[in-house]
Design a protein around this motif. Structure first.
Motif: not given
Length: 111
Positions: A99, A95, A37-38, A33, A40
């Motif tokens: 968000s 996630g 990072r971009d 992760n 998902k």
């Protein structure tokens, strides 16, 4: 209570194996992760891979499920699926925590 402690003592190797696999799955999920990072969806891949390995291990011995020689594959199934599910849940928590919707609710001035 004594019987439970005896069972845990006798099977401590399997307990440590399961806890180690769960810890490795969570750490791997966190690293993936952080590295991507971009993207998902990529944080779910370690958990899906562990569940896949566990499921394949079960399907290998599905015809001789109660044979004592298939115990190793059943252990791989339990460890793989349990650590995979924990890794998937950890990825879901990451996630939700990262968000954009949660950021705006905490500090409305950043809009």
């Amino acid at each position: 209570m004594n019987k439970i402690m005896e069972l845990v003592g006798e099977n401590s190797l399997y307990l440590l194996l399961t806890l180690g696999a769960i810890l490795i799955g969570v750490v791997l999920t966190f690293i993936v992760n952080f590295a991507a990072r971009d993207l998902k969806f990529i944080k779910y891949l370690p958990g899906l891979a562990l569940v896949f390995i566990g499921t394949i291990s079960l399907f290998i011995v599905i015809n001789k499920l109660f044979d004592p020689s298939s115990l190793d594959n059943l252990i791989i199934f339990v460890v793989g699926v349990s650590s995979g599910l924990v890794s998937l849940i950890f990825a879901l928590i990451i996630g939700i925590a990262t968000s954009d919707k949660n950021r705006y609710k905490r500090n409305p001035r950043k809009r």
